[in-house]
Motif scaffolding. Structure first.
Motif, short mmCIF file in Angstrom:
data_model
loop_
_atom_site.label_atom_id
_atom_site.label_comp_id
_atom_site.label_asym_id
_atom_site.label_seq_id
_atom_site.Cartn_x
_atom_site.Cartn_y
_atom_site.Cartn_z
N GLN A 383 0.84 -1.19 0.00
CA GLN A 383 0.00 0.00 0.00
C GLN A 383 0.88 1.24 0.00
O GLN A 383 2.08 1.18 0.29
N GLY A 425 -5.34 5.30 -0.02
CA GLY A 425 -6.29 4.50 -0.79
C GLY A 425 -5.67 3.50 -1.74
O GLY A 425 -6.33 2.56 -2.18
N LYS A 427 -3.90 0.40 -2.68
CA LYS A 427 -3.58 -0.89 -2.06
C LYS A 427 -3.55 -1.96 -3.15
O LYS A 427 -4.37 -1.94 -4.07
N ASP A 452 -10.36 -0.07 3.74
CA ASP A 452 -8.93 -0.14 4.03
C ASP A 452 -8.62 -1.21 5.08
O ASP A 452 -7.71 -2.02 4.92
#
Length: 506
Positions: A383, A425, A427, A452
Motif C-alpha cells: 500500500q 487509498g 492498495k 482499508d
C-alpha cells in the motif's frame, strides 16, 4: 501466506549447499556428527516423552498457550507440518485437514499416536528429514534451544515449504534463562542440558543467513502458570503493553522465504479498481494516465450514486476508447468505498488487484512501482504511504494529518507490523490472497465502510508480508472530499477496538 500459483523464484544457493555438504543429489540423507551435548538432549527428550516434572501444571499451561497461539495464527486452509511434534497436542488443536508431525524420539511418536490417532506422525529429525510433501505452514516450537545447528535446521525447514509458505517459530526470551533454571530446581520443569540462548539480533542474523525474513512477531506470557484472575490479565493484556512485552517468556516469529515471487505460469494480468462518486471531472484523466502493466491491464470503475454525471462520463469514455486498456463500469449497490471495492474485486479478472482513488491525489503513473514490488517477491500486500514526501498545500488538512499519524502508530502496535499510513487509498494484493481473505471475512465481521481495514486486518490474519511505498500526495483538482474527519475518526476508533480484540489481545 500466499497459496501456490505455479512457480516461485528458486534459491539455488540452498540446493548447492545440500549437494556440497550432504550428497542430497542422490537422495541420501545428510549425516549429522553427534556430540555429547546432542546425546544429552536426546536423553532429555526420551525422558520427557515418558515422564513429567513433579509440578506439571506450568508445563501444560505453556503447552496449551502455544497450541492456542498456533491455532489462531495458522490459516485453516494451510497444510501443516510440526517438527519436534512431541506429544502432538499442538497439532491436535488445529482444525486443518493436513496435520503432519515429525519427531526423532520413537517413544514420543508412539505416545502421540495413541493420544491423537487422527494425526499423521513419523520418526524423523528436523535437521535431516527429506519429506516428499511440501507445506504451507511449518511449526517449530522452541527447537532453536536444543538443535546442534540452527542454520541447518532453518534451511531444511525452508526447503519443505510450499510456494508462499510460512514457518511459525517460537523461542524463549533469553532474559528468562535464570528463571527457567530456577523452575527446574523447584520441580516445575524437567532439567535440560545446556541450551542455545539467542538474542533478537542472533535470531535475525540466522534468519538472514538461511534466506528467511520476519513477516511479523508476537511476544507472549508473563506468568507461566494458571492462577485464576491473575494469569489471564497478565498474559492476555499486560504482556502486550509496550516495554512490558520485552520481558515476555517467549516469542512467536512468522517467517517467509526472502524475495520469493509466487507468480502465475504466464505474465500476471492486472485489475485496477476505481471507486468513483462525484468524480466526473477526473474520469478522462484516469483513463489517459493509467499505464499498462503485466500481460493485460483492466480498469474497472465502480460508480456509487453520484450527483454529477460520473456514470455517464464513464460510459461515454468507454464507448469512445480505442487504447490498450480493458475498460468496464459497474454500479454500486451498497454504500461506502469498502462496498465499491468489493464490487470491483468481485468482477476483476486479473491476477493482481489494485485500488486507485478517483480523486487523483495519488497519480496513476505510480502504479507500476506497486506492480514491480509484487512480481519481484518483495511483498504479498503493498500500500502507499502519503506521510514521507512533502504534500501539496491543500492535499491533506492539518487535523487529518495528525489523525493519520496517530492511527498509524496505534495500528502498528495492534498488528505487530509497521504501518505508516493506514488510510492511503492505493492498495495492491494478489487475487488469490483476496479470495482467501474474503472467505475468512466472518472472523472480523462487516465492520469497515472504508475498505482499508478490511484488507489490512485480513492481510495480517493471513500472515501476508506488508510493505508501504512512499507516494507524493497531490491536491484534489476536481470535486470535494468525501471524508468527514470527526465522524470517520470515531469509526477509526471502533476499528482499533476490532483489531485489539481480534488480533492483539488474544
Amino acid at each position: 501466506m500466499t497459496p501456490p500459483r505455479g512457480w516461485s523464484i528458486p534459491r539455488p544457493s540452498m540446493e548447492n549447499l545440500d549437494v556440497a555438504q550432504d550428497g542430497i543429489g542422490s537422495g541420501e540423507k545428510p549425516r549429522i556428527v553427534g556430540t555429547r551435548e546432542d546425546e544429552a538432549w536426546r536423553a532429555y527428550f526420551e525422558r520427557s516423552a515418558v515422564e513429567e516434572p513433579r509440578f506439571s501444571f506450568g508445563v501444560h499451561y505453556l503447552r496449551n498457550d502455544v497450541a492456542e497461539t498456533m491455532a489462531r495464527a495458522i490459516p485453516r486452509d494451510a497444510r501443516v507440518l510440526e517438527v519436534g511434534s512431541g506429544p502432538g497436542d499442538t497439532l491436535a488443536r488445529l482444525p486443518n485437514a493436513v496435520r503432519d508431525g515429525v519427531d526423532p524420539i520413537r517413544a514420543a511418536v508412539e505416545g502421540a499416536r495413541r493420544r491423537h490417532p487422527g494425526l499423521n506422525l513419523r520418526e524423523e529429525d528436523a535437521l535431516t528429514m527429506r519429506l516428499d510433501e511440501r507445506y504451507d505452514a511449518i511449526i517449530c516450537d522452541r527447537l532453536v534451544h536444543s538443535v546442534p545447528d540452527i542454520q541447518r535446521m532453518l534451511e531444511n525447514l525452508s526447503r519443505h515449504l510450499s510456494p508462499g509458505g510460512r514457518i511459525f517459530l517460537t523461542c524463549y526470551n533469553y532474559l528468562w534463562e535464570v528463571a527457567l533454571r530456577a523452575g527446574e530446581m523447584a520441580g516445575f520443569k524437567l532439567p535440560t542440558p545446556p541450551a542455545n540462548w539467542l538474542g533478537e539480533s542472533d535470531l535475525k542474523n540466522l534468519f538472514e543467513i538461511a534466506g528467511l525474513e520476519v513477516v511479523k512477531l508476537e511476544d507472549r506470557m508473563l506468568l507461566p502458570m494458571p492462577i485464576p484472575g491473575v494469569s489471564g490479565l497478565l498474559n492476555r493484556y499486560v504482556s502486550k503493553l509496550p516495554l512490558v512485552r520485552r520481558t515476555s517468556m517467549y516469542r512467536l516469529y512468522v517467517l517467509r522465504r526472502r524475495g520469493e515471487a509466487v507468480l502465475p505460469k504466464s505474465l500476471p494480468r492486472v485489475s485496477v479498481v476505481v471507486p468513483a462518486r462525484n468524480e466526473a471531472g477526473n474520469i478522462p484523466k484516469i483513463i489517459e494516465r493509467t499505464p499498462v502493466m503485466g500481460a493485460e491491464t483492466e480498469l474497472i470503475f465502480v460508480e456509487g450514486g453520484s450527483k454529477d454525471d460520473t456514470r455517464g462520463t464513464i460510459e461515454r469514455a468507454i464507448a469512445d476508447y480505442r487504447g490498450p486498456l480493458k475498460l468496464s463500469v459497474y454500479g454500486q449497490t451498497g454504500k461506502g468505498k469498502g462496498d465499491a471495492v468489493r464490487v470491483g474485486f468481485r468482477e476483476a479478472t486479473g491476477d493482481i488487484l489494485m485500488i486507485l482513488d478517483a480523486d487523483m491525489t495519488v497519480p496513476p503513473e505510480d502504479l507500476p512501482k506497486f506492480y514491480d514490488v509484487m512480481v519481484g517477491g518483495l511483498s504479498d500486500y503493498v500500500q502507499g504511504t502519503r506521510l514521507v514526501y512533502p504534500m501539496e498545500a491543500e492535499a491533506m488538512r492539518f487535523l487529518n494529518k495528525l489523525g493519520n499519524i496517530g492511527f498509524s502508530k496505534l495500528f502498528t502496535y495492534l498488528l505487530n507490523q509497521p504501518l505508516k499510513d493506514t488510510l492511503c487509498g492505493t492498495k495492491v494484493l494478489w487475487a488469490q490472497d483476496y479470495e482467501r481473505l474474503a472467505a475468512n471475512r466472518a472472523y472480523f465481521g462487516d465492520f469497515d465502510p472504508f475498505g482499508d481495514f478490511d484488507l489490512i486486518f485480513g492481510a495480517s490474519k493471513l500472515n501476508l508480508k506488508i510493505l508501504e511505498i512512499p507516494i507524493r500526495y497531490r491536491d484534489r483538482t476536481y470535486g470535494e472530499t468525501n471524508i468527514s474527519r470527526f465522524r470517520h475518526g470515531w469509526l477509526l476508533l471502533q476499528m482499533s477496538a476490532v483489531a485489539a480484540t481480534k488480533l492483539k489481545f488474544t
